[in-house]
Design a protein around this motif. Structure first.
Motif, PDB file in Angstrom:
ATOM      1  N   ALA A 166       0.831  -1.205   0.000  1.00  0.00           N
ATOM      2  CA  ALA A 166       0.000   0.000   0.000  1.00  0.00           C
ATOM      3  C   ALA A 166       0.869   1.261   0.000  1.00  0.00           C
ATOM      4  O   ALA A 166       0.572   2.231  -0.695  1.00  0.00           O
ATOM      5  N   THR A 167       1.952   1.220   0.775  1.00  0.00           N
ATOM      6  CA  THR A 167       2.870   2.350   0.808  1.00  0.00           C
ATOM      7  C   THR A 167       3.517   2.563  -0.557  1.00  0.00           C
ATOM      8  O   THR A 167       3.634   3.687  -1.037  1.00  0.00           O
TER       9      THR A 167
ATOM     10  N   ARG B  59       2.282   1.652  -3.440  1.00  0.00           N
ATOM     11  CA  ARG B  59       1.246   2.122  -4.352  1.00  0.00           C
ATOM     12  C   ARG B  59       1.027   3.630  -4.177  1.00  0.00           C
ATOM     13  O   ARG B  59       0.905   4.363  -5.157  1.00  0.00           O
ATOM     14  N   GLN B  60       0.994   4.103  -2.938  1.00  0.00           N
ATOM     15  CA  GLN B  60       0.814   5.530  -2.675  1.00  0.00           C
ATOM     16  C   GLN B  60       2.011   6.338  -3.197  1.00  0.00           C
ATOM     17  O   GLN B  60       1.842   7.412  -3.783  1.00  0.00           O
ATOM     18  N   PHE B  61       3.211   5.826  -2.964  1.00  0.00           N
ATOM     19  CA  PHE B  61       4.412   6.507  -3.458  1.00  0.00           C
ATOM     20  C   PHE B  61       4.401   6.565  -4.988  1.00  0.00           C
ATOM     21  O   PHE B  61       4.739   7.590  -5.583  1.00  0.00           O
TER      22      PHE B  61
ATOM     23  N   MET C  49       1.777   6.546  -6.955  1.00  0.00           N
ATOM     24  CA  MET C  49       0.745   7.497  -7.384  1.00  0.00           C
ATOM     25  C   MET C  49       1.243   8.951  -7.234  1.00  0.00           C
ATOM     26  O   MET C  49       1.000   9.783  -8.102  1.00  0.00           O
ATOM     27  N   LEU C  50       1.951   9.224  -6.142  1.00  0.00           N
ATOM     28  CA  LEU C  50       2.520  10.555  -5.933  1.00  0.00           C
ATOM     29  C   LEU C  50       3.557  10.871  -7.013  1.00  0.00           C
ATOM     30  O   LEU C  50       3.554  11.972  -7.591  1.00  0.00           O
TER      31      LEU C  50
END
Length: 182
Positions: free
Chosen positions: A80-81, A83-85, A87-88
C-alpha cells in the motif's frame, strides 16, 4: 537590456549609423543575414529529452513498486505504501510532463529569428535582429550598395517590422552565444 526598436538607419558617404552605433563603410568587410538557431536548453526539441528521462524514471519506479517491493517483508503494509508513493510520483511526473509539452508546443510555433551581422576587421557585430527576414535582407542590400557605391548625400532607410538593435536572442548568462545556420 530592453529591446530598442530601430526607427531609421543613416548612410552617408563614409559611415553607416544604426541607432547609436557607427560603422565606417571602408572597414566593413562583410554584411550578412543569418537565421538564429537556438542551441542547448533553448533548442526546440530539448524538452523531448527530459520527457523520455521522466518516462524511464516513472517506469523504473513502477517496476520497483510492483516487482521488487512485494518480495520484501518489513512487517507493515509495504504494498500500500509503494502504491501511494507510485501514485505521488505519477502525479508529479504528470505535472512536469504537462509543463514540458507546453514548452515544446511553444517552441514548435515560435517565429524564426534572424540577425543582420556586420563584420569589420574580423570582428562580427550583430547590428540588428528580429523576425522580419525580408526587412533585414532589404537593409543588408542597401548597406552593400553603399559600400560598392557610396552615396553623395546622406540616405535614410526607414525600418519597419519586428527589427531591434543588437542581439536580443540571448544576451546574458553563462550560455550566452548565438548559433548560426550557415
Amino acid at each position: 537590456m530592453a529591446k530598442q526598436k530601430v526607427g531609421e538607419i543613416r548612410i552617408s558617404k563614409r559611415v553607416v549609423k544604426i541607432g547609436h552605433e557607427v560603422y565606417p563603410l571602408a572597414n566593413i568587410s562583410r554584411v550578412q543575414t543569418l537565421r538564429l538557431v537556438p542551441a542547448g536548453k533553448q533548442a526546440t526539441f530539448y524538452p523531448l529529452q527530459q520527457i523520455v528521462i521522466l518516462l524511464v524514471l516513472l517506469a523504473g519506479i513502477g517496476v520497483a513498486a510492483l516487482v521488487v517491493l512485494p518480495e520484501l517483508d518489513p512487517g507493515f503494509d509495504l504494498e500500500a505504501t509503494a502504491r501511494q508513493f507510485t501514485m505521488l510520483a505519477a502525479a508529479l511526473a504528470g505535472i512536469r510532463m504537462t509543463y514540458l509539452l507546453i514548452v515544446l508546443f511553444y517552441r514548435l510555433i515560435r517565429k524564426k529569428r534572424y540577425a543582420l551581422v556586420i563584420e569589420t576587421a574580423g570582428t562580427q557585430y550583430t547590428a540588428l535582429s528580429g523576425t522580419d527576414s525580408s526587412e533585414l535582407h532589404r537593409i543588408k542590400d542597401r548597406i552593400v550598395d553603399a559600400i560598392e557605391d557610396p552615396p553623395s548625400n546622406e540616405q535614410t532607410i526607414h525600418v519597419s517590422g519586428d527589427v531591434v538593435m543588437g542581439d536580443q536572442h540571448k544576451q546574458t548568462g553563462s550560455d550566452s552565444r548565438m548559433t548560426f545556420n550557415r
